[in-house]
Design an enzyme around this catalytic site. Structure first.
Site, PDB file in Angstrom:
ATOM      1  N   ARG A  72     -15.822  47.667  16.756  1.00 11.68           N
ATOM      2  CA  ARG A  72     -16.171  48.066  18.129  1.00 11.68           C
ATOM      3  C   ARG A  72     -15.246  49.177  18.621  1.00 11.68           C
ATOM      4  NH1 ARG A  72     -16.895  43.689  22.820  1.00 11.68           N
ATOM      5  NH2 ARG A  72     -14.788  43.035  22.263  1.00 11.68           N
ATOM      6  N   ARG A  87     -17.397  31.112  31.502  1.00  6.27           N
ATOM      7  CA  ARG A  87     -16.958  30.825  30.136  1.00  6.27           C
ATOM      8  C   ARG A  87     -16.489  29.380  29.991  1.00  6.27           C
ATOM      9  NH1 ARG A  87     -15.647  36.470  28.613  1.00  6.27           N
ATOM     10  NH2 ARG A  87     -14.912  36.558  26.474  1.00  6.27           N
ATOM     11  N   ARG A 126     -10.373  33.724  19.524  1.00  4.98           N
ATOM     12  CA  ARG A 126     -11.382  33.818  20.593  1.00  4.98           C
ATOM     13  C   ARG A 126     -12.657  33.070  20.218  1.00  4.98           C
ATOM     14  NH1 ARG A 126     -11.317  39.911  20.545  1.00  4.98           N
ATOM     15  NH2 ARG A 126     -13.090  39.919  21.979  1.00  4.98           N
ATOM     16  N   ARG A 156      -9.988  48.066  20.949  1.00  2.00           N
ATOM     17  CA  ARG A 156      -9.239  47.100  21.770  1.00  2.00           C
ATOM     18  C   ARG A 156      -8.202  46.350  20.946  1.00  2.00           C
ATOM     19  NH1 ARG A 156     -13.736  43.757  25.018  1.00  2.00           N
ATOM     20  NH2 ARG A 156     -12.207  42.119  24.629  1.00  2.00           N
ATOM     21  N   LYS A 161     -23.341  41.153  24.476  1.00  3.57           N
ATOM     22  CA  LYS A 161     -23.557  40.972  25.913  1.00  3.57           C
ATOM     23  C   LYS A 161     -23.357  42.286  26.674  1.00  3.57           C
ATOM     24  CE  LYS A 161     -20.238  37.893  26.219  1.00  3.57           C
ATOM     25  NZ  LYS A 161     -19.785  37.925  24.812  1.00  3.57           N
TER      26      LYS A 161
END
Ligand code: ADP
Ligand code: ADP
Ligand code: ZN
Length: 214
Positions: free
Chosen positions: A127, A88, A171, A160, A13
């Site tokens: 990431r 969400r 998650r 992160r 996204k």
């Protein structure tokens, strides 16, 4: 262009939102980025949000609904916007609909990026994000020219804390339980388009481009 990018954590996204922002000159509204900035600045909201974020849970609806309702009033949203990571939950989607209707606006499209869970774990553990400008990279799929350094601004890239395997699994569960119902929510509204998010960044970009021209 008033757009939502929907999809599980790691679906792409943020990556696609940044590309669209450049192409259409409309802002990316990422609740995750706004919350992380509040955590960094140790604001009252940031201090409250941090616990939820660290554990992989969602921050309470009223907090994120407040953030987005305020942000949509900014003048740079007049020409359109890309919502990334919001809504969400169904109550967030309902609150967004109410806010937009008060403003006399509505959504053009919701694009759902579909990626299976195993690929998501690999994407999120690899990431990297620029501390200065927020640009996103992947150590294998979208590496920076120089290890650990942002191509765009020379900033330091970091991993992160919530992109560790345990929090990622949490998650993903939260996504399935609380966010996936939005797919049928927007299908019923007649504005949903789904696409295969497993393809390369460039292929997904092209597919979105097609959808937006249709
Ligand atoms: P999201 O905002 O949905 O959580 P990101 O855009 O941050 O996801 O992407 C997660 C990670 O996967 C990043 O490291 C990004 O570089 C990488 N990525 C994004 N899209 C693709 C893709 N189509 N193929 C491979 N890797 C991707
Ligand atoms: P990703 O797309 O990689 O899952 P985000 O950066 O969008 O990550 O979100 C990081 C964290 O911020 C989430 O795990 C959650 O705790 C919080 N968050 C972001 N957006 C929302 C939202 N719309 N509702 C509730 N919590 C949110
Ligand atoms: Zn940078």
């Amino acid at each position: 262009m008033k757009l939502i990018l929907l999809g599980p954590p790691g679906a792409g996204k943020g990556t696609q939102a940044k590309i669209l922002t450049d192409r259409y000159n409309i802002p990316q509204i990422s609740t995750g980025d706004i919350l992380r900035a509040a955590v960094k600045d140790k604001t009252a909201m940031g201090i409250k949000a941090k616990e939820f974020m660290d554990s992989g849970a969602l921050v309470p609806d009223e907090v994120v609904v407040g953030i987005v309702s305020d942000r949509l009033l900014d003048p740079d949203c007049t020409a359109g916007f890309i919502l990334d990571g919001f809504p969400r939950t169904v109550p967030q989607a309902e609150a967004l609909a109410a806010t937009l209707s008060r403003m006399g606006r509505d959504l053009d499209k919701v694009i759902s990026l579909e990626v299976d869970p195993e690929a998501l774990v690999e994407r999120l553990t690899g990431r990297r994000t620029c501390r200065e400008c927020g640009a996103g990279y992947h150590i294998s799929f979208d590496p920076p020219q120089k290890d650990g350094v942002c191509n765009l601004c020379g900033g330091e890239l970091f991993h992160r804390d919530d992109d560790n395997e345990e929090t990622i699994r949490k998650r993903l569960d939260v996504y399935l339980q609380q966010t996936a119902p939005l797919i049928s929510f927007y299908e019923r509204a007649g504005i949903l388009s789904s696409l295969d998010g497993l393809r390369s960044i460039a292929e997904v970009e092209q597919e979105i481009q097609h959808l937006l021209q249709a």
